[in-house]
Every structure is written in C-alpha cells, then in structure tokens.
Scaffold this active site. Structure first.
Site, mmCIF file in Angstrom:
data_model
loop_
_atom_site.group_PDB
_atom_site.id
_atom_site.type_symbol
_atom_site.label_atom_id
_atom_site.label_comp_id
_atom_site.label_asym_id
_atom_site.label_seq_id
_atom_site.Cartn_x
_atom_site.Cartn_y
_atom_site.Cartn_z
ATOM 1 N N ASP A 82 0.544 -0.818 0.152
ATOM 2 C CA ASP A 82 0.523 0.137 -0.121
ATOM 3 C C ASP A 82 1.088 1.305 0.210
ATOM 4 O O ASP A 82 2.035 1.031 0.761
ATOM 5 C CB ASP A 82 -1.359 0.105 0.916
ATOM 6 C CG ASP A 82 -2.525 0.967 0.853
ATOM 7 O OD1 ASP A 82 -2.593 1.634 0.278
ATOM 8 O OD2 ASP A 82 -3.033 0.664 1.849
ATOM 9 N N ASP A 92 -10.969 2.354 -3.906
ATOM 10 C CA ASP A 92 -11.309 1.846 -1.545
ATOM 11 C C ASP A 92 -12.868 1.773 -1.868
ATOM 12 O O ASP A 92 -13.331 1.008 -0.939
ATOM 13 C CB ASP A 92 -10.517 2.264 -0.755
ATOM 14 C CG ASP A 92 -9.936 2.167 -0.691
ATOM 15 O OD1 ASP A 92 -9.173 0.995 -0.964
ATOM 16 O OD2 ASP A 92 -8.961 3.222 0.094
HETATM 17 C C1 GLA Z 1 -5.482 1.766 2.792
HETATM 18 C C2 GLA Z 1 -5.708 0.764 1.302
HETATM 19 C C3 GLA Z 1 -7.029 0.364 1.843
HETATM 20 C C4 GLA Z 1 -6.535 -0.691 3.256
HETATM 21 C C5 GLA Z 1 -6.095 0.414 4.165
HETATM 22 C C6 GLA Z 1 -5.834 0.044 6.041
HETATM 23 O O1 GLA Z 1 -7.271 2.858 2.118
HETATM 24 O O2 GLA Z 1 -6.912 1.581 -0.011
HETATM 25 O O3 GLA Z 1 -7.634 -0.910 0.879
HETATM 26 O O4 GLA Z 1 -5.715 -1.310 3.246
HETATM 27 O O5 GLA Z 1 -5.401 1.316 3.463
HETATM 28 O O6 GLA Z 1 -4.940 1.011 6.017
#
Ligand code: GLA
Length: 710
Positions: free
Chosen positions: A446, A511
């Site tokens: 990430d 997301d």
């Molecule tokens: C980001 C990612 C999510 C998740 C969060 C965790 O927003 O896109 O899918 O992994 O971080 O903090």
C-alpha cells in the site's frame, strides 16, 4: 532522406531518421500497403511557410527541443548554468532492434546525446518508446523537462479522453473537444494519483466502443507526470508525455544519463474496446510474469472492511474457516497486525508483529489459514511512517521534507526517503524476515499519501528517485521470494499504471466496494488493464464508503468478472447472503479461465445500463455482463447486441446469474426461452446484429449471460 518503416497487422509507423536532422514520426496509423514507398508518404506531407509565421514549415521532432524554433511548444528543456539551453538534436546513427529501431542522436553544440528505443509489436501494433539523455559536456547539466516523446496525430481526431477521479471514484473518463493550444494534465503527487491517470486517448467525434479511430497513450510511470496534446497554430497536433521534474531534480554530471519512462501507445481503427484489447495483450504478455499468468488467480478474502484495526486471532481464525467453506483460496491480513498500529495514528514503519494483538505471533493464524488449504497474504505500507512510531523516533531524518516547511497532514503519516540505501535496507530486511518467518505468498503493498514535500537531506528533490527506489525494492523482494505475488495499492487505485505492473502482479482498483461505483470504476480501468489484475471485492451489504445498500446478487455479479475477492464480515452477514456468495464464487471459478484470458468487449448501451463481455480467444464461449444502473427510460429496455463472437457459429445462450432470477412481470424472454434453464441456441450473427430483447428488471440488477458454441 532516411525513412524507417515498422509494420504490424493493422498499423504502420514511418520514422524520419535522416542523418543530420532531428528524428520525427512521419506517420502513425492504419496499416499502409507494403508496396507504398515511405518517400511518397513524406512527399504527401510537404508543407509550406505562411505569412505571419516562419517562411518555412518548421520541422517537428520526437523531443520538440528549443533549437527547432517553435513559437508555441517546447518539450525538451535543459541548461548548464543558464547556457547550453538551445539544443537541436541530429540523428547520428540508426540501429536495428528485434521489433524496432534505436535512434542515436547528438547535439554537438550543447554536447548532449539523446537515444530513442522504439518498438512496434508486430501482432498487436503496440508501440513502445523510451528515451535516454546523456551529458557529454564537461559540466553538469540541469534537466528541466524531458517528455519521453511527442507523437504527431491526425488533426481529424477532435476528441480527447482524459482519465481522472478521486479516492473511491477512480478511472473516470472526461471527453473534451480539442481546442487550439494545449490540453494539459499535470501530476505532482509523487504517485500515479487518483486525479490524473497517466494516459489519454485521441478519438474522432463518432468513435465509440465498436467503431471509429482512436489513439491511446499510456505513460508507464508511477510518479509525477505531464501529459499534453498540443494543437499548433500551424494546424498540426502532437501528443506528448513524460515524467514531470521538479527544479534541480535531475542534474547530470558529465557522462551521466537520464532515462525517461516508457510510453506505451496503440492505434485502433475500430473503437475503444479494440484499443483496450491491444493494451491488455501488452500487459499480459510483456508485463505479467509467465508463472503468475499460468496460475489461476485465487479468490481472495481481505480483512480490511470486515475488521479494520480490530484484530482478534480467534475471530480471524473463525472468519478464515468460513471463508474457506465459501470457496475462498487466499486470506489476506490487512492493516493492523504490527507495532502499535491499533488505529491509523501510530505504528506505521514498525514492521514487527504486535505482541499485544498476536501474543503467540502470527504463526497460529497463518498455520490455521494454510491448514485450510488457503494461501496467506499480508499488508505492508513500506514507504510510510507515522511520527508516533519507534522507527520515526529513532530516525526522524529518514522522512522526506522541505526544511523549515511544515508537512501537509495526510493520514497522520510521513513518507520515508526510500532512495536512501539504509532505509531501503531496513525495509527489505523487515519484509524479507516476515516472509521468511511465515508461509506467506502474497503482499498487499500500500501507499497512502502524496509526496507533498519530497525533499531529501541534501535539500534536493527526491520524487523521481523515490519511484526508482520503489521499483528496485519491489524487484529485490521478488528476486528473493519469486513465488510471492505483490498487489499494488495506493488509497485504492492511485498506483495502477503499467510502470508498477512491471514489478507487481495485480492492482487494488478502488477502496469503494459499492457495486454501482465499481461498475463505472472497473469499466474505466479496463481501458488499459485486463480484468484479471483488477482486485474486485464483494463488500458488506451496507457499503461503508457510500452508505448505499445493495443486494448480494448485485455485489457478487460486479466482483466476479475481475480478480474476485471478499471484504465483508463473514461472522455477521446473513446466511442467505453467504449461500448466494458461495454460488457466485463457484460461478467465478467455472468461468475464471475465460474471464482472465479472454478478449474484452465493452458495449455501447443506453445510459441506464453498463455492459461488457469477455470472449474466449477461439470464440468458443463468452460471458456478458449487463448492469441495470438506474430505472429504464421506457417501459421496456432495448436490446443487448452481443459483440466479438463468431457470426458463423451457433451459441447456446443461458442466464447464469442472478442465481434466483424472477421477472418483475413474467413471462419475459428469459422464461419463454428457458434461458435460466437449458438455454436456447442462436447464430452468432443474429446475437450480434439483431440482439436480445432485455427483460424489465429493477435498477441495481446485474445479468450474466453465457454463450457456448454448440
Ligand atoms: C488503504 C487501502 C485499503 C486498506 C487501508 C489500510 O486505504 O486502499 O484497502 O488497505 O489502506 O489502512
């Protein structure tokens, strides 16, 4: 004159590589007969000088450097202490490459070398261009800007399609009319970004999914970029793109070189979908690792929207047991397993399993998951650090900053300068140790903030260096753990470009797990990326991001056409929903080979629908998806005209989803033809030309229709 001609099945390019002159692209477009002489094409392009502009037609070049003397457009820009800024490159040598050409240019006045590597895939017509600048002078050179290349496109292409969005609304398309002057998109976020996907299309007014000319250009780069289309006052049109450089970011010492990111481009005479299929083949054959291509993509379970930071080994084990029973094949433990990371305020950077949450370590959970026959995956955000972390307390100097300027707050985290060898070493050691200590076969990598202040300890900009360091770190981990797959995630889909895909295996698309959002987002992403690399998860009934409630049938149908996953709390969802989900997973597995290898056909439909199909390479079968996004404008919707199948063969048409179809007013065509049962047989020609009358269905319904040659 020295022309180099490269041919693909449906595309030709002709380069003007005349020695002593700047190199340029003379022609790029539909295939030209092999018997046509390139010199004839050059003659047809002869232009005149005009009143009010230069007495001669100014040449174009791949670099559009200042020495050309263009009044509107300057691409390449560099200097040595304010001098040597007027480069004019000349072709010195041309070298054959396997599927292309290398053009070696020099400018003796400014003592610079500029080399192009240009390849045309003879099957797909995908054009790849990279350029490298070398400082042959005896003093340092400051590079302000070096677009990878400028490609002239025909002026009859009046439309520009840009890709834009925001968090949870990635891959939106914006179609605008090309005006005079410059269309410009700039990204200074230090990552690929949500708001400026590094790609654009040039199309005709009439171009749609199935017909019309279109050019697509994509910059394979996960950092700052500048994309532009210039309509010159003399009527010519150029598309250019490259990394965007901050002041002083690239300073080349004598003998040093700078390599620009690659442009991946294609031309299609028959619509946007045809263009996308070319890009998909490129991603599949040139970027993805063959071993990973060969392996079916395991259905995921991801813990994020199910538990967020509330990790509890017993509950996670129970969740894993239920996931396995549903048919899940990989369990991914998201954020919250390490350091003091009990929320997003602390712990980032401390990549040690949290004793507080996992007193026996992660092993019991990993063993439980692998014991169930699933793979185990884990989340990292290596490039980041919370100020409230042991790492930051020990190494505050590891974070990027502009001295004396306060950081922009951004999810309570700073960016580590991973171009520093000690930082990269720490991260490699932590990830490597975690992978060695556990049976882990997947990393969700990430990256959750912009590089707003990308200054290194010497005060110089580290933005491009950060991207190169990321690619190097990914490669080092891959080399040490070749069986581990890596997903590129960045606050959803903010790092999903072809640059990072040369170092990773799939992307997290967004997301937003809201199926209505996802229909649009996945469609946008599919312009460049094939379905199997798009993470598509079934979220909770009550969507966390939009607050909307959507049926399991709709959520599952939307996720199962990509790389399917789940991201909902299996301990609290209704049993009837979970039963339906198990059926959707089974359906995904039954069609996974087709979905993850076939040819994508997005369909043009009424605005209230979104539809596409994936057709097997031999056209023996296909799966089409039709989503009713809003209510129909008329009493009954129109027909669905299939695409991409063989007009000369007959197909059995069946409705394979939703599992429990019931017509709003029966009998619809579905019941009358028993499409939900043994189906009905039609010729491909009729299915494509006459099409199938759609039944009335409520909004937020998604039909999946399967075609199999009989
Ligand atoms: C980001 C990612 C999510 C998740 C969060 C965790 O927003 O896109 O899918 O992994 O971080 O903090």
């Amino acid at each position: 004159m020295h022309h180099i001609r490269l041919d693909a099945l449906d595309c030709t390019i002709i380069l003007d590589c005349t020695q002593g002159a700047p190199p340029s692209l003379l022609y790029w477009g539909a295939a030209i007969g092999r018997d046509v002489d390139s010199a004839a094409v050059a003659k047809l392009a002869i232009r005149q000088g005009m009143h009010g502009v230069a007495d001669v037609s100014l040449p174009l070049s791949l670099a559009m450097e200042p020495g050309l003397g263009h009044p509107m457009l300057q691409g390449f820009s560099a200097h040595r202490e304010g001098r040597d800024w007027g480069s004019l490159f000349e072709v010195a040598k041309v070298e054959a490459r396997e599927n292309g050409v290398g053009i070696i240019c020099r400018d003796e006045r400014t003592k610079l070398g500029l080399e192009y590597a240009i390849d045309l895939d003879s099957a797909t017509g995908v054009l790849r261009i990279a350029s490298t600048l070398t400082n042959y002078g005896d003093a340092a050179l400051d590079l302000n800007e070096m677009p990878t290349a400028f490609l002239p496109v025909s002026a009859h292409l009046t439309d520009i399609v840009g890709f834009t969005g925001r968090w949870t609304q990635e891959f939106g398309r914006e179609r605008v009319k090309r005006g005079s002057g410059t269309y410009l998109r700039e990204n200074r976020s230090g990552r690929t970004s949500h708001f400026s996907y590094p790609a654009l299309l040039l199309a005709g007014t009439e171009t749609n999914e199935a017909s019309g000319e279109v050019y697509g250009l994509h910059l394979a780069w996960s950092g700052n970029h500048r994309l532009r289309v210039d309509t010159l006052t003399d009527g010519r049109v150029l598309a250019g793109m490259g990394a965007l450089l901050f002041p002083g970011e690239i300073r080349l010492a004598p003998g040093e070189s700078y390599a620009s990111p690659e442009i991946v481009a294609a031309y299609a005479a028959d619509g946007f979908s045809a263009l996308s299929r070319k890009f998909h083949t490129h991603v599949r054959e040139k970027l993805l690792r063959p071993a990973m291509r060969a392996k079916p993509r395991p259905v995921h379970y991801n813990t994020w929207e199910a538990v967020y930071f509330d990790h509890d080994t017993d509950k996670l084990k129970e969740t894993a047991t239920r996931a396995a029973a549903l048919g899940v094949e990989r369990f991914v433990l998201d954020d919250g397993w390490f350091g003091a990371r009990r929320n997003d305020l602390a712990g980032l950077g401390d990549w040690y399993v949290s004793d507080a949450v996992y007193p026996q370590g992660l092993k019991p959970l990993v063993d439980h998951v692998t014991g169930l026959g699933m793979e185990f995956g884990i989340w990292f955000e290596p490039e980041m650090v919370n100020p409230d972390s042991d790492l930051y307390r020990a190494h505050p100097d590891w974070a990027l900053e502009i001295e004396g300027v306060e950081q922009v707050p951004f999810r309570t985290q700073y960016v580590l300068d991973i171009s520093r060898p000690d930082v990269a070493e720490y991260l490699f050691e932590r990830i490597d140790a975690t992978l060695r200590d556990h049976d882990i076969s997947y990393i969700k990598w990430d990256m959750n903030r912009d590089l707003s202040h990308p200054g290194g300890p010497d005060g110089r900009v580290r933005a491009a260096a950060q991207v190169h360091a990321l690619y190097a770190l990914l490669d080092r981990i891959r080399a040490a753990h070749p069986q581990v797959e890596i997903e590129s995630c960045s606050s959803g889909g903010a790092r999903a470009d072809m640059g990072v895909l040369a170092h990773s295996d799939r992307v997290w698309t967004s997301d937003s797990n809201d199926a209505l959002d996802r229909q649009h987002i996945q469609r946008g992403a599919s312009f460049f990326l094939p379905p199997e690399i798009l993470g598509c998860h079934v979220g909770p009934a009550h969507c966390h991001v939009t607050g909307r409630r959507l049926s399991m049938a709709m959520r599952a149908a939307t996720a199962l056409t990509g790389h399917m996953g789940l991201e909902l709390n299996l301990l609290t969802e209704r049993q009837s929903d979970l039963d339906e989900l198990a059926a959707a997973i089974q359906l995904h597995k039954a069609h996974r080979a087709l979905l993850h290898d076939g040819d994508l056909y997005r369909l043009d439909t009424a605005p209230e629908h979104l539809a596409f199909g994936v057709v097997a390479r031999g056209k023996g079968e296909a799966l089409f998806s039709l989503a009713y996004m809003t209510g129909d404008a008329q009493v009954l919707p129109g027909r669905l005209r299939f695409a991409g199948i063989d007009p000369a063969r007959h197909y059995r048409l069946r409705l394979v989803w939703p599992q429990h179809w019931s017509a709003v007013k029966a009998p619809s065509l579905i019941e009358q033809l028993d499409l939900g049962g043994k189906g009905a047989v039609f010729s491909g020609d009729a299915l494509m030309k006459a099409g199938m009358q759609l039944p009335h269905a409520q909004p937020e319904t998604c039909l999946l229709l399967h075609l199999a040659v009989v």
